[in-house]
Enzyme design. Structure first.
Site, PDB file in Angstrom:
ATOM      1  N   GLY A 329       0.832  -1.205   0.000  1.00  0.00           N
ATOM      2  CA  GLY A 329       0.000   0.000   0.000  1.00  0.00           C
ATOM      3  C   GLY A 329       0.865   1.253   0.000  1.00  0.00           C
ATOM      4  O   GLY A 329       1.958   1.283  -0.594  1.00  0.00           O
ATOM      5  N   SER A 330       0.412   2.257   0.717  1.00  0.00           N
ATOM      6  CA  SER A 330       1.068   3.562   0.646  1.00  0.00           C
ATOM      7  C   SER A 330       2.457   3.586   1.265  1.00  0.00           C
ATOM      8  O   SER A 330       3.186   4.562   1.113  1.00  0.00           O
ATOM      9  CB  SER A 330       0.199   4.612   1.338  1.00  0.00           C
ATOM     10  OG  SER A 330      -1.059   4.663   0.691  1.00  0.00           O
ATOM     11  N   THR A 331       2.816   2.529   2.008  1.00  0.00           N
ATOM     12  CA  THR A 331       4.172   2.539   2.576  1.00  0.00           C
ATOM     13  C   THR A 331       5.213   2.517   1.464  1.00  0.00           C
ATOM     14  O   THR A 331       6.385   2.775   1.704  1.00  0.00           O
ATOM     15  CB  THR A 331       4.406   1.316   3.481  1.00  0.00           C
ATOM     16  OG1 THR A 331       4.157   0.128   2.728  1.00  0.00           O
ATOM     17  CG2 THR A 331       3.496   1.348   4.694  1.00  0.00           C
TER      18      THR A 331
END
Lengths: 624, 373
Positions: A329-331
């Site tokens: 995801g956004s990591t």
């Protein structure tokens, strides 16, 4: 006297008969003497010509080597806290040959000491491979009351003995279960992979974790006693001994305090966290929740308990930290941002208009921001702080999948990190060739769009993520993550060199690029717009972080994933990555909280707790 | 009250016996030497169990007592009683098949007071009967006589085979065969019958032999095929002998017996213990003594005054040889394992007593070798 009868008989002549007899007696004697000479010849052959051979065989008969078990090496954390030790316990052993009717004895014995079906089965397995006169363990870890009860009845059980032995004990219980692992009784599967000679006196073997990975170092070398034995194998006296050599003690890079704090931070939720020192790759904490008590396994866990652990809904035996596959995801955004700057696709100050929607030219499909209506005009710093999807959609498309893949691979995505623990899955780093190989299909431009925000085919393990983050924190100086700090051949012995780690290539980029990404991540925690600002408040040090919410999870990051059959409870994982102190990081941590729904809400507080535990409590002085 | 008259008579009797004991001192000395050696080896083989040695000592004493008693009985008396003794033995052999006891085999008769193997009687009864049959017939024996002798041998031998105890049956039959041999059967006939015997072996193997007997022969031919099972005895016995070397491991030094690798090390395999402890020197010495006993026995036989005495004495001596040869050969892996003891050395009562009884008859024959004495 002459018989004058009618010729029925010939005449009996005593003189002639006596002579005949003498002849026969003489002939008989000669034959006998010749036979006895042959007999003596045979003894000459055995006793003179083959004497050496038979002497050797007589000694072989009587002198047996009795193996002496080595004591298993201890396992410590970086501050000398014991993670695995050996304690004295009692077990019941049985020598089939001396027992006679084994079945009847087991039956009788069962009334004195509880013997489960599992114990019984284990015993039968060992019985097949051991000699009849060897001791075969039947029940381990006897209670004191059981020892006492048996002592009263022991006269009824010849060939059955209560024997003291050293057994493995994990004083930290479940906290280190996944990383330290456990030893358990040797089974038929183990026999395939081990050298029988080294285990001739050993009943246990490392099954998982460090116990398995460093089995060779921990085991030690078996010793021998030369004993004179009778034909039953009973030892009569000791002729000499070669003592066993204890296994090496291992010092791990883990910090017990940090590990415990990490476990506590999960507060019972399922997930995983890995903390790495970015300066050297030392793993400081590695947690997978839920966990289990490794002590249950040492002396044989019951089949039912084991099944419950293995197949329980939360699968506590499953080491999520190393084996768990999650969509990052956004990591992933800091890495994508870094790539954009490094490749010169964008400058840190370049801005993008976030309208809430993203379209590829000439396509109807729409990719959205998580915030309705968009975030407005953002640069890299804001894009990271607010986790603006539109910024990274465009960036990914501009970079292109063919440039994205090698850049991400440099951070260790899509490959095992080489951690000294277990066989790691590779995860999935999406690429044209990967997709072709996996699905036999071509790459669609839309897939590049979502790759920019860590979705689509992406699968990372917590260790991979922590390692990539540590590399980012160390400004490209990648260090292979590892758990072993040093070895010792005895409590007072000097530390021994650990096996050399193969070096990793450094990622080169201008300082400004590193700084820009770091500042963006600091903004996540410390700027008024940061998604995790609530969890940066009050920190006496600066944190660089990034949240992520994964839509889906894949169990092992392998290719058998089928979106339609993934159970609901495996969805929406909350992720958070953070390193601190931001300017000179000494810890990088990746956290996954399963079905935590939002990375910033569920995983960020865990990450913060870990950083606090490391940076605030460890600094005043060494751990007790 | 003491019967002084009896005491005086006993004293006179002893004095007379000591003057002329009616025994062949050389033979007696050799027998005593072997028996003494047996007790010494038994002490070691039994792991220094004095009770067992004492027990065997008593049996040997009984055996020598029987020897002295038999030595005083004239051979004509033996001859007269031979058919009755033979019939009695056959009866016992039938009885043992009906009432006998033993593990899987019927070899023992238990008369509450004594337990014994009737087959031991047969070892004496058979040669006696064959000698009795041949003694007043002209020698060499005719085919008719041979057929009669064969029948005399076959009945008890068959009964013993039935027990089953093939080793003893062969031994018993052999003792009868020796009588026939000594009676002067022509060499041509001997060769012919021997050829028949050899030809019969495959038939025996195919149709008569028990599976355990076949196994014994197979093991004898290749003991390493089953080193922990049937081959064990043969292998361990040879290891004992071979490891003894020339001078042996010394008394009480047998590791093979004392650590229980050697089976039946007080009975059938005791000679292996002897060989291990006293080495080749001991083996040669004891075989020399045995050869002397046999030779002396044949010498006495040659000097006997009638056919019956000659044949019986000769047969007793030659049977003794068979014991030595079979037991010694079995221990050295030269012959299959059969339950034949080493004479006067193996632990066991009946065999020692019947052997010494046989030598008693020999002594009697020696004492009565001259007419009228």
């Amino acid at each position: 006297m002459i018989d004058f009868g009618p010729g029925r008989r010939a005449v009996k002549d005593p003189m002639q008969e006596a002579n005949l007899f003498r002849g026969r007696a003489a002939a008989g004697f000669l034959i006998i003497a010749a036979c006895l000479l042959v007999l003596v010849g045979r003894y000459v052959w055995l006793q003179v010509l083959r004497h050496d051979e038979f002497s050797g065989r007589a000694d072989e008969n009587r002198i047996k080597l009795r193996p002496l078990p080595p004591s298993r090496g201890l396992i410590y954390d970086r501050n000398g806290v014991l993670l695995a030790e050996n304690i004295l316990d009692y077990r019941l052993e049985l020598v089939p040959e001396q027992v006679g009717d084994v079945d009847a004895t087991l039956e009788q014995l069962g009334r004195v000491i509880a013997i489960s079906a599992d114990d019984r089965e284990q015993f039968e397995t060992l019985r097949k491979v051991k000699r009849r006169f060897h001791n075969i363990p039947l029940r381990y870890a006897l209670e004191e009351s059981e020892v006492a009860r048996f002592a009263l009845e022991r006269h009824r059980f010849p060939g059955v003995e209560v024997v003291p032995y050293l057994t493995r004990y994990y004083p930290q219980g479940a906290d280190f279960a996944h990383v330290v692992g456990y030893v358990s009784r040797i089974d038929s599967e183990d026999r395939e992979r081990m050298e029988d000679a080294r285990y001739s006196a050993t009943t246990h073997i490392g099954k998982t974790g460090i116990e398995r990975y460093y089995e060779n170092q921990l085991l030690g070398d078996v010793g021998y006693e030369r004993v004179e034995t009778n034909a039953e194998g009973r030892a009569l006296r000791v002729l000499g001994r070669v003592p066993s050599k204890p296994g090496r003690h291992l010092h791990l890079s883990l910090d017990a305090n940090l590990q415990r704090a990490t476990v506590a931070a999960f507060a019972g939720r399922a997930g995983a966290a890995v903390a790495i020192d970015p300066r050297n790759g030392e793993v400081l904490a590695m947690v997978s929740q839920p966990a289990f008590d490794p002590n249950l396994f040492v002396n044989g866990i019951s089949r039912r308990d084991y099944a419950a652990l293995l197949h329980g809904e939360q699968r506590p035996l499953y080491n999520r930290a190393v084996l768990g596959g999650y969509e990052p995801g956004s990591t992933i955004k800091p890495f994508i941002g870094f790539m954009g700057l490094k490749l010169g696709v964008r400058a840190a100050t370049d801005t993008v208009w976030s309208s809430g929607e993203f379209r590829l030219p000439g396509q109807d499909a729409v990719w959205r921001d998580w915030k309705k209506g968009g975030h407005g005009r953002v640069d890299l710093r804001e894009a990271l702080a607010q986790s603006v999807n539109t910024y990274f959609y465009g960036l990914a498309v501009e970079v292109g999948i063919d440039r994205l893949e090698p850049e991400m691979r440099a951070f260790g995505f899509g490959a095992p990190t080489g951690l000294d623990l277990t066989r790691e899955p590779t995860g999935v780093l999406p690429s044209r060739s990967w997709k072709q190989q996996r699905f036999g299909r071509t790459w669609y431009p839309g897939e590049t769009v979502i790759a920019g925000i860590g979705q689509g085919y992406w699968v990372v393990t917590p260790v991979q993520l922590a390692h990539a983050l540590a590399t980012l924190a160390a400004r490209g100086a990648a260090q292979r993550p590892h758990l072993l700090l040093s070895m010792q051949s005895g409590i007072d012995a000097p530390p021994e060199a650990v096996p050399a780690l193969s070096p990793l290539p450094r990622i080169e980029a201008p300082d400004a690029v590193w700084d820009a990404v770091r500042e963006g991540m600091e903004a996540v925690m410390h700027s008024p717009t940061g998604t995790a600002r609530a969890f940066g408040i009050g920190a006496p040090y600066r944190i660089a972080g990034k949240s992520g919410t994964a839509q889906r999870a894949r169990r092992r990051g392998n290719q058998e994933y089928n979106e339609n059959t993934t159970p609901e409870h495996l969805r929406h994982q909350a992720l958070f990555v953070a390193f601190a102190p931001a300017q000179a990081p000494t810890i990088a941590v990746a956290v996954v909280v399963e079905h935590g729904s939002s990375g910033s809400k569920a995983a960020a507080p865990v990450a913060r707790a870990i950083l606090d535990a490391d940076l605030l409590q460890a600094t005043p002085g060494p751990a007790p | 009250m003491i019967d002084f008259d009896l005491m005086a008579r006993l004293e006179r009797g002893l004095a007379r016996w000591l003057k002329r004991p009616r025994v062949d001192l050389a033979l007696l000395a050799a027998l005593l030497a072997v028996a003494a050696t047996g007790l010494v080896v038994l002490y070691s083989a039994s792991a220094e169990a004095p009770a067992q040695v004492f027990n065997q000592g008593l049996r040997l004493a009984l055996g020598f007592a029987v020897l002295f008693v038999f030595a005083r009985i004239a051979p004509t008396v033996f001859r007269t009683w031979t058919p009755w003794f033979y019939a009695f033995t056959v009866l016992l052999l039938v009885a043992v098949l009906v009432f006998g006891e033993g593990r899987g085999a019927h070899r023992w008769l238990d008369l509450q007071v004594v337990r014994f193997q009737p087959s031991e009687f047969a070892k004496l009864a058979l040669p006696m009967m064959v000698a009795w049959y041949l003694h007043d017939r002209p020698l060499q024996p005719s085919w008719r006589d041979l057929a009669a002798c064969a029948l005399i041998l076959a009945v008890p031998a068959a009964l013993i085979v039935k027990q089953p105890d093939l080793g003893t049956a062969l031994l018993v039959a052999a003792s009868g065969v020796f009588v026939i041999f000594l009676a002067g059967m022509s060499w041509r006939r001997i060769l012919f019958l021997a050829a028949c015997g050899v030809a019969a072996v495959p038939l025996w193997w195919q149709f008569v032999a028990h599976e355990y007997q076949r196994n014994r022969v197979r093991m004898f031919l290749n003991p390493e095929a089953d080193p922990l099972g049937n081959g064990w005895n043969i292998i361990q016995s040879q290891i004992a002998v071979g490891s003894g070397g020339v001078s042996g491991k010394g008394w009480l030094g047998s590791t093979q017996a004392r650590l229980d690798f050697l089976p039946e090390h007080t009975t059938d395999f005791i000679f292996a213990v002897f060989s291990e402890e006293f080495g080749l020197i001991g083996v040669v010495a004891i075989i020399a003594v045995y050869l002397f006993i046999i030779g002396r026995g044949l010498w006495i036989a040659a000097g006997a005054r009638d056919t019956y005495s000659r044949l019986l004495a000769g047969s007793i001596s030659m049977t003794f040889f068979v014991y030595v040869m079979v037991n010694g050969g079995m221990i050295a892996g030269l012959m299959p394992v059969v339950g034949v003891p080493m004479p006067l050395i193996s632990y066991g009562g009946t065999s020692a007593v019947s052997l010494l009884a046989g030598f008693g008859i020999l002594m009697s024959i020696h004492a009565h070798r001259l007419r009228g004495r």
